[in-house]
Design a protein around this motif. Structure first.
Motif, PDB file in Angstrom:
ATOM      1  N   ALA A   1      57.113   9.684  55.153  1.00  0.00           N
ATOM      2  CA  ALA A   1      56.092   8.674  55.449  1.00  0.00           C
ATOM      3  C   ALA A   1      55.839   7.787  54.233  1.00  0.00           C
ATOM      4  O   ALA A   1      55.704   6.565  54.362  1.00  0.00           O
ATOM      5  CB  ALA A   1      54.792   9.353  55.884  1.00  0.00           C
ATOM      6  N   VAL A   2      55.785   8.379  53.047  1.00  0.00           N
ATOM      7  CA  VAL A   2      55.575   7.594  51.822  1.00  0.00           C
ATOM      8  C   VAL A   2      56.757   6.659  51.591  1.00  0.00           C
ATOM      9  O   VAL A   2      56.580   5.489  51.225  1.00  0.00           O
ATOM     10  CB  VAL A   2      55.347   8.534  50.612  1.00  0.00           C
ATOM     11  N   THR A   3      57.963   7.149  51.825  1.00  0.00           N
ATOM     12  CA  THR A   3      59.150   6.315  51.649  1.00  0.00           C
ATOM     13  C   THR A   3      59.151   5.150  52.636  1.00  0.00           C
ATOM     14  O   THR A   3      59.440   4.009  52.254  1.00  0.00           O
ATOM     15  CB  THR A   3      60.425   7.164  51.835  1.00  0.00           C
ATOM     16  N   ALA A   4      58.818   5.428  53.882  1.00  0.00           N
ATOM     17  CA  ALA A   4      58.765   4.356  54.885  1.00  0.00           C
ATOM     18  C   ALA A   4      57.698   3.332  54.524  1.00  0.00           C
ATOM     19  O   ALA A   4      57.920   2.120  54.641  1.00  0.00           O
ATOM     20  CB  ALA A   4      58.483   4.941  56.266  1.00  0.00           C
ATOM     21  N   ALA A   5      56.543   3.790  54.055  1.00  0.00           N
ATOM     22  CA  ALA A   5      55.481   2.865  53.652  1.00  0.00           C
ATOM     23  C   ALA A   5      55.930   2.017  52.468  1.00  0.00           C
ATOM     24  O   ALA A   5      55.656   0.813  52.419  1.00  0.00           O
ATOM     25  CB  ALA A   5      54.212   3.638  53.308  1.00  0.00           C
ATOM     26  N   ALA A   6      56.622   2.628  51.521  1.00  0.00           N
ATOM     27  CA  ALA A   6      57.099   1.871  50.356  1.00  0.00           C
ATOM     28  C   ALA A   6      58.124   0.820  50.775  1.00  0.00           C
ATOM     29  O   ALA A   6      58.125  -0.299  50.262  1.00  0.00           O
ATOM     30  CB  ALA A   6      57.702   2.820  49.324  1.00  0.00           C
TER      31      ALA A   6
ATOM     32  N   TYR B   1      58.353  -0.657  53.813  1.00  0.00           N
ATOM     33  CA  TYR B   1      57.725  -1.715  54.602  1.00  0.00           C
ATOM     34  C   TYR B   1      56.706  -2.532  53.814  1.00  0.00           C
ATOM     35  O   TYR B   1      56.560  -3.722  54.031  1.00  0.00           O
ATOM     36  CB  TYR B   1      57.060  -1.139  55.853  1.00  0.00           C
ATOM     37  N   PHE B   2      55.987  -1.887  52.899  1.00  0.00           N
ATOM     38  CA  PHE B   2      54.915  -2.590  52.199  1.00  0.00           C
ATOM     39  C   PHE B   2      55.231  -2.891  50.743  1.00  0.00           C
ATOM     40  O   PHE B   2      54.422  -3.489  50.045  1.00  0.00           O
ATOM     41  CB  PHE B   2      53.615  -1.778  52.267  1.00  0.00           C
TER      42      PHE B   2
ATOM     43  N   ARG C   1      52.410 -15.063  51.804  1.00  0.00           N
ATOM     44  CA  ARG C   1      51.912 -15.084  53.181  1.00  0.00           C
ATOM     45  C   ARG C   1      53.065 -15.307  54.164  1.00  0.00           C
ATOM     46  O   ARG C   1      53.150 -14.647  55.198  1.00  0.00           O
ATOM     47  CB  ARG C   1      50.860 -16.177  53.331  1.00  0.00           C
ATOM     48  N   ASP C   2      53.974 -16.231  53.834  1.00  0.00           N
ATOM     49  CA  ASP C   2      55.122 -16.490  54.709  1.00  0.00           C
ATOM     50  C   ASP C   2      56.025 -15.258  54.814  1.00  0.00           C
ATOM     51  O   ASP C   2      56.495 -14.905  55.900  1.00  0.00           O
ATOM     52  CB  ASP C   2      55.933 -17.682  54.190  1.00  0.00           C
ATOM     53  N   ILE C   3      56.258 -14.618  53.676  1.00  0.00           N
ATOM     54  CA  ILE C   3      57.103 -13.421  53.672  1.00  0.00           C
ATOM     55  C   ILE C   3      56.452 -12.314  54.501  1.00  0.00           C
ATOM     56  O   ILE C   3      57.119 -11.628  55.277  1.00  0.00           O
ATOM     57  CB  ILE C   3      57.369 -12.946  52.225  1.00  0.00           C
ATOM     58  N   ASN C   4      55.139 -12.151  54.353  1.00  0.00           N
ATOM     59  CA  ASN C   4      54.433 -11.115  55.105  1.00  0.00           C
ATOM     60  C   ASN C   4      54.510 -11.362  56.608  1.00  0.00           C
ATOM     61  O   ASN C   4      54.671 -10.429  57.389  1.00  0.00           O
ATOM     62  CB  ASN C   4      52.966 -11.025  54.666  1.00  0.00           C
ATOM     63  N   GLU C   5      54.380 -12.624  57.010  1.00  0.00           N
ATOM     64  CA  GLU C   5      54.464 -12.941  58.435  1.00  0.00           C
ATOM     65  C   GLU C   5      55.858 -12.638  58.979  1.00  0.00           C
ATOM     66  O   GLU C   5      56.003 -12.108  60.083  1.00  0.00           O
ATOM     67  CB  GLU C   5      54.094 -14.400  58.671  1.00  0.00           C
TER      68      GLU C   5
ATOM     69  N   SER D   1      59.289  -8.874  62.094  1.00  0.00           N
ATOM     70  CA  SER D   1      60.437  -7.970  62.122  1.00  0.00           C
ATOM     71  C   SER D   1      60.013  -6.545  62.459  1.00  0.00           C
ATOM     72  O   SER D   1      60.674  -5.854  63.247  1.00  0.00           O
ATOM     73  CB  SER D   1      61.143  -8.003  60.767  1.00  0.00           C
ATOM     74  N   ALA D   2      58.898  -6.106  61.880  1.00  0.00           N
ATOM     75  CA  ALA D   2      58.404  -4.752  62.154  1.00  0.00           C
ATOM     76  C   ALA D   2      57.982  -4.613  63.613  1.00  0.00           C
ATOM     77  O   ALA D   2      58.236  -3.589  64.251  1.00  0.00           O
ATOM     78  CB  ALA D   2      57.243  -4.417  61.228  1.00  0.00           C
ATOM     79  N   HIS D   3      57.343  -5.647  64.162  1.00  0.00           N
ATOM     80  CA  HIS D   3      56.934  -5.604  65.566  1.00  0.00           C
ATOM     81  C   HIS D   3      58.147  -5.529  66.486  1.00  0.00           C
ATOM     82  O   HIS D   3      58.142  -4.802  67.482  1.00  0.00           O
ATOM     83  CB  HIS D   3      56.089  -6.829  65.923  1.00  0.00           C
TER      84      HIS D   3
END
Length: 103
Positions: free
Chosen positions: A37-42, A44-45, A75-79, A84-86
């Motif tokens: 879970a920590v690896t996946a969070a790292a 993605y975020f 902000r553009d990168i986050n969107e 992509s995550a959705h």
């Protein structure tokens, strides 16, 4: 009566009755799940956090113009990452869509 006191029988009883190994295995599985879970969070975020730290550091040293540009870029990168995550999440939540699109 002799069978109960043999060395093999005592070892077998000890192995079958000892639950410390099973408990330890549960902790190992839990630790692996937390690490995943920590690896996946790292993954993605990680970029989002890195970009926000860059914006904060530029703002703290007084580069407000550059901080604004970095914030807009972040902000553009986050969107893009969110979209992509959705898409990935939707693919996993409804596998029938993949089957229908493959036909």
């Amino acid at each position: 009566n002799n069978m109960k006191n043999t060395k093999f029988a005592r070892i077998l009883r000890r192995l079958l009755g000892d639950e410390a190994g099973a408990t330890m295995m549960e902790y190992v599985i839990l630790a692996v799940m937390i690490a995943a879970a920590v690896t996946a969070a790292a993954i993605y975020f990680g970029n989002s956090t890195k970009n926000q730290m860059k914006v904060a550091s530029e703002a703290m040293v007084g580069n407000t113009k550059q901080a604004e540009v970095s914030a807009e870029s972040s902000r553009d990168i986050n969107e893009t990452d969110t979209a992509s995550a959705h898409t990935s999440a939707k693919r996993f939540s409804d596998p029938t869509d993949e089957l229908q699109s493959a036909k």
